[in-house]
Design a protein around this motif. Structure first.
Motif, PDB file in Angstrom:
ATOM      1  N   HIS A  94      22.082  -3.402  25.149  1.00  0.00           N
ATOM      2  CA  HIS A  94      22.583  -4.348  26.159  1.00  0.00           C
ATOM      3  C   HIS A  94      22.903  -3.623  27.464  1.00  0.00           C
ATOM      4  O   HIS A  94      22.559  -4.102  28.556  1.00  0.00           O
ATOM      5  CB  HIS A  94      23.822  -5.077  25.634  1.00  0.00           C
ATOM      6  N   LEU A  95      23.554  -2.474  27.371  1.00  0.00           N
ATOM      7  CA  LEU A  95      23.889  -1.706  28.566  1.00  0.00           C
ATOM      8  C   LEU A  95      22.619  -1.238  29.281  1.00  0.00           C
ATOM      9  O   LEU A  95      22.557  -1.264  30.513  1.00  0.00           O
ATOM     10  CB  LEU A  95      24.774  -0.507  28.183  1.00  0.00           C
ATOM     11  N   GLU A  96      21.608  -0.864  28.529  1.00  0.00           N
ATOM     12  CA  GLU A  96      20.351  -0.427  29.142  1.00  0.00           C
ATOM     13  C   GLU A  96      19.672  -1.573  29.889  1.00  0.00           C
ATOM     14  O   GLU A  96      19.131  -1.382  30.979  1.00  0.00           O
ATOM     15  CB  GLU A  96      19.419   0.125  28.075  1.00  0.00           C
ATOM     16  N   GLU A  97      19.705  -2.768  29.333  1.00  0.00           N
ATOM     17  CA  GLU A  97      19.122  -3.932  30.008  1.00  0.00           C
ATOM     18  C   GLU A  97      19.843  -4.220  31.320  1.00  0.00           C
ATOM     19  O   GLU A  97      19.213  -4.527  32.332  1.00  0.00           O
ATOM     20  CB  GLU A  97      19.198  -5.158  29.098  1.00  0.00           C
ATOM     21  N   VAL A  98      21.148  -4.118  31.300  1.00  0.00           N
ATOM     22  CA  VAL A  98      21.933  -4.381  32.503  1.00  0.00           C
ATOM     23  C   VAL A  98      21.690  -3.292  33.554  1.00  0.00           C
ATOM     24  O   VAL A  98      21.582  -3.587  34.744  1.00  0.00           O
ATOM     25  CB  VAL A  98      23.428  -4.513  32.145  1.00  0.00           C
ATOM     26  N   VAL A  99      21.577  -2.037  33.122  1.00  0.00           N
ATOM     27  CA  VAL A  99      21.285  -0.946  34.053  1.00  0.00           C
ATOM     28  C   VAL A  99      19.922  -1.157  34.699  1.00  0.00           C
ATOM     29  O   VAL A  99      19.761  -0.987  35.912  1.00  0.00           O
ATOM     30  CB  VAL A  99      21.355   0.434  33.341  1.00  0.00           C
ATOM     31  N   ARG A 100      18.947  -1.550  33.907  1.00  0.00           N
ATOM     32  CA  ARG A 100      17.609  -1.803  34.432  1.00  0.00           C
ATOM     33  C   ARG A 100      17.641  -2.952  35.458  1.00  0.00           C
ATOM     34  O   ARG A 100      17.019  -2.868  36.515  1.00  0.00           O
ATOM     35  CB  ARG A 100      16.636  -2.136  33.298  1.00  0.00           C
ATOM     36  N   ALA A 101      18.399  -4.002  35.160  1.00  0.00           N
ATOM     37  CA  ALA A 101      18.510  -5.130  36.092  1.00  0.00           C
ATOM     38  C   ALA A 101      19.180  -4.704  37.398  1.00  0.00           C
ATOM     39  O   ALA A 101      18.756  -5.121  38.488  1.00  0.00           O
ATOM     40  CB  ALA A 101      19.298  -6.266  35.447  1.00  0.00           C
ATOM     41  N   LEU A 102      20.195  -3.854  37.305  1.00  0.00           N
ATOM     42  CA  LEU A 102      20.876  -3.374  38.511  1.00  0.00           C
ATOM     43  C   LEU A 102      19.955  -2.486  39.334  1.00  0.00           C
ATOM     44  O   LEU A 102      19.911  -2.600  40.564  1.00  0.00           O
ATOM     45  CB  LEU A 102      22.161  -2.637  38.139  1.00  0.00           C
ATOM     46  N   ARG A 103      19.207  -1.624  38.679  1.00  0.00           N
ATOM     47  CA  ARG A 103      18.242  -0.777  39.406  1.00  0.00           C
ATOM     48  C   ARG A 103      17.218  -1.637  40.134  1.00  0.00           C
ATOM     49  O   ARG A 103      16.885  -1.380  41.285  1.00  0.00           O
ATOM     50  CB  ARG A 103      17.519   0.169  38.443  1.00  0.00           C
ATOM     51  N   ASP A 104      16.696  -2.665  39.439  1.00  0.00           N
ATOM     52  CA  ASP A 104      15.718  -3.545  40.062  1.00  0.00           C
ATOM     53  C   ASP A 104      16.308  -4.288  41.253  1.00  0.00           C
ATOM     54  O   ASP A 104      15.652  -4.450  42.289  1.00  0.00           O
ATOM     55  CB  ASP A 104      15.172  -4.546  39.037  1.00  0.00           C
ATOM     56  N   ALA A 105      17.553  -4.738  41.117  1.00  0.00           N
ATOM     57  CA  ALA A 105      18.211  -5.437  42.227  1.00  0.00           C
ATOM     58  C   ALA A 105      18.400  -4.501  43.423  1.00  0.00           C
ATOM     59  O   ALA A 105      18.208  -4.905  44.573  1.00  0.00           O
ATOM     60  CB  ALA A 105      19.553  -5.995  41.779  1.00  0.00           C
ATOM     61  N   LEU A 106      18.769  -3.258  43.149  1.00  0.00           N
ATOM     62  CA  LEU A 106      18.946  -2.295  44.244  1.00  0.00           C
ATOM     63  C   LEU A 106      17.619  -1.959  44.914  1.00  0.00           C
ATOM     64  O   LEU A 106      17.538  -1.890  46.141  1.00  0.00           O
ATOM     65  CB  LEU A 106      19.604  -1.018  43.723  1.00  0.00           C
ATOM     66  N   LEU A 107      16.595  -1.730  44.110  1.00  0.00           N
ATOM     67  CA  LEU A 107      15.299  -1.372  44.680  1.00  0.00           C
ATOM     68  C   LEU A 107      14.682  -2.524  45.459  1.00  0.00           C
ATOM     69  O   LEU A 107      13.934  -2.312  46.409  1.00  0.00           O
ATOM     70  CB  LEU A 107      14.349  -0.901  43.583  1.00  0.00           C
ATOM     71  N   GLY A 108      15.005  -3.750  45.094  1.00  0.00           N
ATOM     72  CA  GLY A 108      14.478  -4.906  45.798  1.00  0.00           C
ATOM     73  C   GLY A 108      15.331  -5.359  46.969  1.00  0.00           C
ATOM     74  O   GLY A 108      14.981  -6.297  47.671  1.00  0.00           O
ATOM     75  N   SER A 109      16.436  -4.681  47.189  1.00  0.00           N
ATOM     76  CA  SER A 109      17.347  -5.102  48.250  1.00  0.00           C
ATOM     77  C   SER A 109      16.910  -4.553  49.602  1.00  0.00           C
ATOM     78  O   SER A 109      16.122  -3.613  49.699  1.00  0.00           O
ATOM     79  CB  SER A 109      18.767  -4.637  47.942  1.00  0.00           C
ATOM     80  N   LEU A 110      17.475  -5.134  50.629  1.00  0.00           N
ATOM     81  CA  LEU A 110      17.202  -4.746  52.004  1.00  0.00           C
ATOM     82  C   LEU A 110      18.029  -3.510  52.358  1.00  0.00           C
ATOM     83  O   LEU A 110      19.206  -3.431  52.021  1.00  0.00           O
ATOM     84  CB  LEU A 110      17.568  -5.906  52.936  1.00  0.00           C
ATOM     85  N   ALA A 111      17.388  -2.549  53.023  1.00  0.00           N
ATOM     86  CA  ALA A 111      18.101  -1.363  53.514  1.00  0.00           C
ATOM     87  C   ALA A 111      17.887  -1.303  55.026  1.00  0.00           C
ATOM     88  O   ALA A 111      16.930  -0.707  55.509  1.00  0.00           O
ATOM     89  CB  ALA A 111      17.586  -0.098  52.846  1.00  0.00           C
TER      90      ALA A 111
END
Length: 180
Positions: A94-111
């Motif tokens: 479960h923690l790995e799934e959430v980490v993966r989702a957070l990484r994807d959200a960060l990589l897809g975010s605007l910088a």
């Protein structure tokens, strides 16, 4: 006498009109430069507004995912791991799934600027390290400690990212430079 005063005032008005007419090229150039600067200023303000709106939208998505990440981390260490027992495989998955989702959200975010981009890269790197620790997890004290250490190492880059985001949102000059 009145005729003389009227002629003098007419002469002064004509002199002013002739001098303005003589500088019409210079006045046209100054008005053109003023119009261009006004247009650029208005576009920068509009671009800043749009950029802040888009950045706030992506930051809201990241905050939602971070809340899920925080809750998953708390759940992983709320039960048996606080008593010195190992985390369960289900908690790690479960923690790995959430980490993966957070990484994807960060990589897809605007910088929108380089500071946010650098802090986001550090944040993603720490999440990647945590994901590696989760992938290598083996039940036991060592595996649980490695995951806990990975979770602890995520905090400083996350704080730096949020500080950079806050500076961007509140600093007019930073966002104007980003818009320019």
């Amino acid at each position: 006498m009145q005729a003389l005063v009227t002629m003098v005032s007419r002469g002064a008005i004509l002199t002013i009109i002739r001098s303005i007419w003589a500088f019409k090229g210079m006045i046209s150039i100054l008005l053109l430069i003023g119009s261009i600067l006004g247009y650029i200023g208005a576009e920068m303000i509009e671009h800043r507004r749009v950029m802040l709106t888009e950045f706030n939208t992506s930051l809201a998505a990241i905050n939602t995912t971070e809340d899920r990440f925080r809750k998953a981390g708390e759940l992983a260490f709320a039960g048996p791991s606080q008593a010195g027992n190992s985390m369960t495989i289900e908690q790690v998955v479960h923690l790995e799934e959430v980490v993966r989702a957070l990484r994807d959200a960060l990589l897809g975010s605007l910088a929108p600027n380089s500071v946010i981009e650098e802090t986001r890269a550090a944040y993603v790197s720490s999440l990647t390290d945590l994901q590696g620790r989760l992938n290598l997890f083996s039940p036991g004290v060592e595996g649980t400690e490695a995951v806990l250490e990975g979770l602890i190492l995520v905090q400083p880059p996350a704080d730096a990212y949020h500080e950079a985001a806050n500076n961007f949102q509140t600093s007019v000059w930073t966002s104007f430079w980003a818009a320019f």
